[in-house]
Design a protein around this motif. Structure first.
Motif, PDB file in Angstrom:
ATOM      1  N   GLY A 245      26.026 -56.893  63.426  1.00  0.00           N
ATOM      2  CA  GLY A 245      24.854 -57.721  63.155  1.00  0.00           C
ATOM      3  C   GLY A 245      24.177 -57.475  61.802  1.00  0.00           C
ATOM      4  N   LYS A 246      24.749 -56.602  60.976  1.00  0.00           N
ATOM      5  CA  LYS A 246      24.092 -56.278  59.689  1.00  0.00           C
ATOM      6  C   LYS A 246      24.464 -57.305  58.613  1.00  0.00           C
ATOM      7  CE  LYS A 246      22.214 -52.387  61.062  1.00  0.00           C
ATOM      8  NZ  LYS A 246      22.733 -52.441  62.449  1.00  0.00           N
ATOM      9  N   LYS A 247      23.515 -57.497  57.683  1.00  0.00           N
ATOM     10  CA  LYS A 247      23.734 -58.383  56.540  1.00  0.00           C
ATOM     11  C   LYS A 247      24.272 -57.522  55.388  1.00  0.00           C
ATOM     12  CE  LYS A 247      21.088 -61.966  54.210  1.00  0.00           C
ATOM     13  NZ  LYS A 247      19.778 -62.539  54.008  1.00  0.00           N
ATOM     14  N   CYS A 327      19.569 -57.266  51.751  1.00  0.00           N
ATOM     15  CA  CYS A 327      20.675 -56.936  52.661  1.00  0.00           C
ATOM     16  C   CYS A 327      20.411 -55.584  53.326  1.00  0.00           C
ATOM     17  CB  CYS A 327      21.995 -56.884  51.892  1.00  0.00           C
ATOM     18  SG  CYS A 327      22.045 -55.629  50.602  1.00  0.00           S
ATOM     19  N   ASP A 328      21.158 -55.347  54.426  1.00  0.00           N
ATOM     20  CA  ASP A 328      21.060 -54.044  55.107  1.00  0.00           C
ATOM     21  C   ASP A 328      22.003 -53.038  54.471  1.00  0.00           C
ATOM     22  OD1 ASP A 328      19.354 -55.017  57.270  1.00  0.00           O
ATOM     23  OD2 ASP A 328      21.118 -56.162  57.899  1.00  0.00           O
ATOM     24  N   GLY A 351      14.770 -53.368  51.597  1.00  0.00           N
ATOM     25  CA  GLY A 351      15.076 -52.722  52.878  1.00  0.00           C
ATOM     26  C   GLY A 351      16.517 -52.286  53.086  1.00  0.00           C
ATOM     27  N   VAL A 352      17.288 -52.065  51.999  1.00  0.00           N
ATOM     28  CA  VAL A 352      18.680 -51.635  52.189  1.00  0.00           C
ATOM     29  C   VAL A 352      18.712 -50.294  52.950  1.00  0.00           C
ATOM     30  CG1 VAL A 352      18.951 -50.305  50.023  1.00  0.00           C
ATOM     31  CG2 VAL A 352      20.919 -51.485  51.012  1.00  0.00           C
ATOM     32  N   LYS A 353      19.659 -50.213  53.915  1.00  0.00           N
ATOM     33  CA  LYS A 353      19.735 -48.980  54.718  1.00  0.00           C
ATOM     34  C   LYS A 353      20.868 -48.079  54.272  1.00  0.00           C
ATOM     35  CE  LYS A 353      17.894 -51.339  58.770  1.00  0.00           C
ATOM     36  NZ  LYS A 353      17.755 -52.636  58.055  1.00  0.00           N
ATOM     37  N   ALA A 354      21.945 -48.696  53.757  1.00  0.00           N
ATOM     38  CA  ALA A 354      23.107 -47.891  53.339  1.00  0.00           C
ATOM     39  C   ALA A 354      23.760 -48.508  52.117  1.00  0.00           C
ATOM     40  CB  ALA A 354      24.112 -47.802  54.485  1.00  0.00           C
ATOM     41  N   VAL A 355      24.257 -47.626  51.242  1.00  0.00           N
ATOM     42  CA  VAL A 355      25.011 -48.057  50.060  1.00  0.00           C
ATOM     43  C   VAL A 355      26.324 -47.284  50.063  1.00  0.00           C
ATOM     44  CG1 VAL A 355      25.077 -48.134  47.518  1.00  0.00           C
ATOM     45  CG2 VAL A 355      22.897 -48.477  48.715  1.00  0.00           C
ATOM     46  N   GLY A 356      27.446 -48.010  49.999  1.00  0.00           N
ATOM     47  CA  GLY A 356      28.755 -47.351  49.947  1.00  0.00           C
ATOM     48  C   GLY A 356      29.470 -47.774  48.679  1.00  0.00           C
ATOM     49  N   GLU A 357      29.804 -46.809  47.824  1.00  0.00           N
ATOM     50  CA  GLU A 357      30.393 -47.136  46.526  1.00  0.00           C
ATOM     51  C   GLU A 357      31.911 -47.353  46.647  1.00  0.00           C
ATOM     52  OE1 GLU A 357      27.481 -45.268  43.174  1.00  0.00           O
ATOM     53  OE2 GLU A 357      29.042 -43.913  43.900  1.00  0.00           O
ATOM     54  N   ILE A 372      18.423 -41.756  46.811  1.00  0.00           N
ATOM     55  CA  ILE A 372      18.242 -40.484  47.520  1.00  0.00           C
ATOM     56  C   ILE A 372      16.766 -40.255  47.848  1.00  0.00           C
ATOM     57  CG2 ILE A 372      18.412 -37.954  47.200  1.00  0.00           C
ATOM     58  CD1 ILE A 372      21.228 -38.496  46.132  1.00  0.00           C
ATOM     59  N   GLN A 373      15.899 -40.545  46.879  1.00  0.00           N
ATOM     60  CA  GLN A 373      14.464 -40.367  47.129  1.00  0.00           C
ATOM     61  C   GLN A 373      13.971 -41.287  48.246  1.00  0.00           C
ATOM     62  OE1 GLN A 373      12.716 -37.910  46.047  1.00  0.00           O
ATOM     63  NE2 GLN A 373      14.343 -37.214  44.658  1.00  0.00           N
ATOM     64  N   ALA A 374      14.618 -42.465  48.383  1.00  0.00           N
ATOM     65  CA  ALA A 374      14.170 -43.426  49.408  1.00  0.00           C
ATOM     66  C   ALA A 374      14.871 -43.187  50.747  1.00  0.00           C
ATOM     67  CB  ALA A 374      14.433 -44.854  48.914  1.00  0.00           C
ATOM     68  N   ASN A 375      15.647 -42.082  50.826  1.00  0.00           N
ATOM     69  CA  ASN A 375      16.392 -41.766  52.056  1.00  0.00           C
ATOM     70  C   ASN A 375      17.358 -42.853  52.497  1.00  0.00           C
ATOM     71  OD1 ASN A 375      15.464 -39.151  52.525  1.00  0.00           O
ATOM     72  ND2 ASN A 375      13.527 -39.980  53.338  1.00  0.00           N
ATOM     73  N   VAL A 376      17.911 -43.580  51.532  1.00  0.00           N
ATOM     74  CA  VAL A 376      18.965 -44.558  51.849  1.00  0.00           C
ATOM     75  C   VAL A 376      20.234 -43.754  52.105  1.00  0.00           C
ATOM     76  CG1 VAL A 376      20.402 -46.393  50.843  1.00  0.00           C
ATOM     77  CG2 VAL A 376      17.927 -46.369  50.423  1.00  0.00           C
ATOM     78  N   LEU A 377      21.016 -44.142  53.110  1.00  0.00           N
ATOM     79  CA  LEU A 377      22.304 -43.469  53.344  1.00  0.00           C
ATOM     80  C   LEU A 377      23.186 -43.819  52.156  1.00  0.00           C
ATOM     81  CD1 LEU A 377      22.674 -44.591  57.060  1.00  0.00           C
ATOM     82  CD2 LEU A 377      22.169 -42.242  56.291  1.00  0.00           C
ATOM     83  N   PHE A 378      23.611 -42.803  51.384  1.00  0.00           N
ATOM     84  CA  PHE A 378      24.316 -43.093  50.126  1.00  0.00           C
ATOM     85  C   PHE A 378      25.697 -42.439  50.121  1.00  0.00           C
ATOM     86  CE2 PHE A 378      25.437 -42.195  45.693  1.00  0.00           C
ATOM     87  CZ  PHE A 378      25.447 -43.504  45.202  1.00  0.00           C
ATOM     88  N   GLY A 379      26.746 -43.280  50.080  1.00  0.00           N
ATOM     89  CA  GLY A 379      28.132 -42.793  50.056  1.00  0.00           C
ATOM     90  C   GLY A 379      28.680 -42.870  48.647  1.00  0.00           C
TER      91      GLY A 379
END
Ligand code: NDP
Length: 460
Positions: A245-247, A327-328, A351-357, A372-379
Motif C-alpha cells: 500500500g505504499k506510494k 511519497c512513502d 513524509g518520506v519514511k524510507a530511502v533505498g539507494e 539521518i537527522q530526520a530518522n528516515v530509514l536510509f539504505g
C-alpha cells in the motif's frame, strides 16, 4: 571533515587526526577529483571509531594503502562512425583492491566519465563487494563514449575497439568487468565476443551480465533492482512497516530502476513515478512497467513518450524534479548526486519514511545527513545496491562449475545475501557506537574484512 553522519560515534582525537591526514593527502594527490573525494570522505569518516578501537589498522597503514588504487589504466579507444569519420574516446579501468579476490566492478559508458568518477565507483566497490560475503575485490571502468543516438554498428565498433585494449588487463581470475550505466546486454555481448576472439578461448568467467545462452546467470538482469527492494524491505520490517500500500517514487528508467519498480509492485506498493535524464513521468494509477521497458530497453526512446500511450499520466521536464513528488519510499536509481540537501529536505517535509539507494552515491553527504537527522530509514548504496555484484559473483561461480542454477535458486540466494548485508551492517553499527546507522555500519562491515586480508598479506 565531520559532516555529522557520525554524530553519535565514539572516536578519539588520535583516530580523528589520522583519518583527517589521510583524507588531506587524498585531496592533494588527486586534485580536482571531487566525486572521488566525496566517496573517500564518507567512508573515512565512518571508520574513525574502528581506528579508535583497533589501532593495529593505523599502525599497518591500511588506510593510506586502501585509498590508493593498485593500478589505474587509461587508454585510447579509436573507432569509425557511420559517416566514415574517425572518433577517439578515452577508456579507463581502475584495479583498486584485490585483497579478497579478483577485481570486480562494472563498465560505464557515459559522456561524464572521467578519472574521478571511475575512482569513486571503484573505491565504493571495494567495500560493497566485501559486504556481499563473496571473494571479490574492487574495480571499475568505462569510457566517456556516449551510446545515445548511436547505431548498433557504431556500438559494436566502439566496444570491439575498447576490448582490444582492455583484454590484456582482465581475466576470470584477475579482473572481471560487468555492466553499469550505458552498458547493458547488447554491449556485454559485443565485449565478450571480442574478448573470446582475441584470446582464442572460451573464458566465460571474464565478464558478468552475459546473455543466458552463453553463460549468463538467471536473475542477474533483475538483481540490483530486486536486491535494493529486498534490502529496503528489511529496513521497513525493522520498523514494523512493509511495501504493501505504499506510494513509491523511483528515479531512472534503466536496468536498476525497472527491476526496482517490478519488485516493489510485486510486494504491493504503487510506484507512481520514474524518470530519465530529461524529466519524469507521473502516473496516479501506478506506472505501467511494460510500456517503460519497451520504450527504454527495446526502442531506446525518451520516457516522455510514455504519455502518448497513457494520456492520463503527466510528464515534467527537468532531471531531478522527481523528488518533489510526495511519497512513502524513495528509490534513487539513476546516477550520482541526484538528491541534494534541498531535495532531501523536500522529501522529508513530504513524509518520506524510507530511502533505498539503487544508484551509486545518489545522495550528497548533506542529503544523507538530512535523512539521518530526520530518522528516515536510509539504505546506503554500497549495501542496498550490492545485489547486482552479488549475483555477478554467483554467475562467476556457475561459470567455474560449468553448471547453471534456476531463477528461483539464484533469487533465494540473492534474498539471503541482502538480509545478511542488512544484519551485518546493523551489527557493525551497534558495535561501533552508531546503532541503527546503516551508513556507518555498512562502511565498517565492508572495511574490516578487506583490512584483515591486507594485514595478513603484508605490506603490498
Ligand atoms: P542504465 O544505463 O540502465 O540506466 C540509467 C538511468 O539513469 C537512465 O534512465 C538514465 O537516463 C539515467 N541517467 C544516467 N545518467 C544520468 C545523468 N547523468 N543524469 C540524469 N540521468 C541519468 O544504468 P543502470 O540502471 O545500470 O545504473 C543506474 C545506477 O545504478 C548507476 O548509478 C549505477 O552505477 C548503479 N548500479 C548499477 C548496477 C547494475 O547492476 N546495473 C549495480 C549497482 C549499481 P537516460 O535514459 O536519459 O540516459
Amino acid at each position: 571533515m565531520n559532516t555529522g553522519i557520525l554524530s553519535s560515534a565514539v572516536s578519539n582525537e588520535k583516530a580523528t587526526q589520522y583519518v583527517q591526514e589521510v583524507y588531506e593527502t587524498v585531496v592533494k594527490r588527486n586534485l580536482h577529483e571531487s566525486e572521488f573525494h566525496q566517496a573517500v570522505k564518507e567512508i573515512l569518516e565512518c571508520l574513525t571509531p574502528v581506528f579508535a578501537k583497533q589501532p593495529k589498522y593505523m599502525e599497518a597503514g591500511i588506510l593510506e594503502r586502501i585509498v590508493e588504487p593498485e593500478r589505474m589504466i587509461t587508454f585510447r579507444v579509436p573507432w569509425v562512425d557511420d559517416q566514415g569519420k574517425t572518433q577517439v574516446n578515452r577508456g579507463f579501468r581502475v584495479q583498486f583492491n584485490s585483497a579478497i579476490g579478483p577485481y570486480k566492478g562494472g563498465l560505464r559508458f557515459h559522456p561524464s566519465v572521467n578519472a574521478s568518477i571511475i575512482k569513486f565507483l571503484g573505491f565504493e566497490q571495494i567495500f560493497k563487494n566485501s559486504l556481499t560475503g563473496q571473494p571479490i575485490g574492487g574495480g571499475k571502468g568505462g569510457s566517456d563514449f556516449n551510446p545515445k543516438g548511436k547505431s548498433d554498428g557504431e556500438i559494436m565498433r566502439f566496444t570491439q575497439s575498447f576490448m582490444t585494449e582492455l583484454y590484456r588487463h582482465i581475466g576470470p581470475d584477475t579482473d572481471v568487468p560487468a555492466g553499469d550505466i550505458g552498458v547493458g546486454a547488447r554491449e556485454i555481448g559485443y565485449l565478450y565476443g571480442q574478448y573470446k576472439r582475441i584470446r582464442g578461448a572460451y573464458e566465460s568467467g571474464v565478464l558478468t551480465g552475459k546473455g543466458i545462452v552463453y553463460g549468463g546467470s538467471l536473475t542477474r538482469t533483475e538483481a540490483t533492482g530486486f536486491g535494493c527492494v529486498y534490502f529496503v524491505n528489511e529496513m521497513l520490517k525493522s520498523a514494523g512497516l512493509s511495501f504493501e500500500g505504499k506510494k513509491v517514487v523511483v528515479s531512472g528508467s534503466g536496468n536498476v530502476a525497472i527491476y526496482a519498480i517490478k519488485k516493489a509492485t510485486q510486494l504491493g506498493a504503487k510506484v507512481v513515478a520514474c524518470s530519465d535524464s530529461n524529466g519524469y513521468i507521473y502516473d496516479e494509477n501506478g506506472i505501467d512497467l511494460k510500456t517503460v521497458q519497451r520504450l527504454k530497453e527495446v526502442e531506446r526512446k525518451r520516457i516522455s513518450d510514455y504519455i502518448i500511450e497513457h494520456p492520463t499520466a503527466t510528464y515534467v521536464e527537468g532531471f531531478n524534479k522527481i523528488w518533489s513528488i510526495p511519497c512513502d519510499i524513495a528509490l534513487p536509481c539513476a546516477t550520482q548526486n541526484e538528491i541534494d540537501e534541498a531535495a532531501a529536505k523536500v522529501l522529508v517535509a513530504n513524509g518520506v519514511k524510507a530511502v533505498g539507494e539503487g544508484a551509486n552515491m545518489p545522495s550528497t553527504l548533506e542529503a544523507i545527513e538530512v535523512f539521518i537527522q530526520a530518522n528516515v530509514l536510509f539504505g546506503p548504496a554500497k549495501a542496498a545496491n550490492a545485489g547486482g555484484v552479488a549475483v555477478s559473483a554467483l554467475e562467476m561461480a556457475q561459470n567455474s562449475s560449468r553448471f547453471a542454477w534456476t531463477f528461483d535458486e539464484v533469487d533465494d540466494k540473492l534474498q539471503t545475501i541482502m538480509k545478511n548485508i542488512y544484519e551485518n551492517s546493523m551489527h557493525a553499527a551497534a558495535e561501533y557506537g552508531c546503532p541503527g546507522n546503516l551508513v556507518v555500519g555498512s562502511n565498517i562491515a565492508g572495511f574490516l574484512k578487506v583490512a584483515d586480508a591486507m594485514l595478513a598479506q603484508g605490506i603490498i
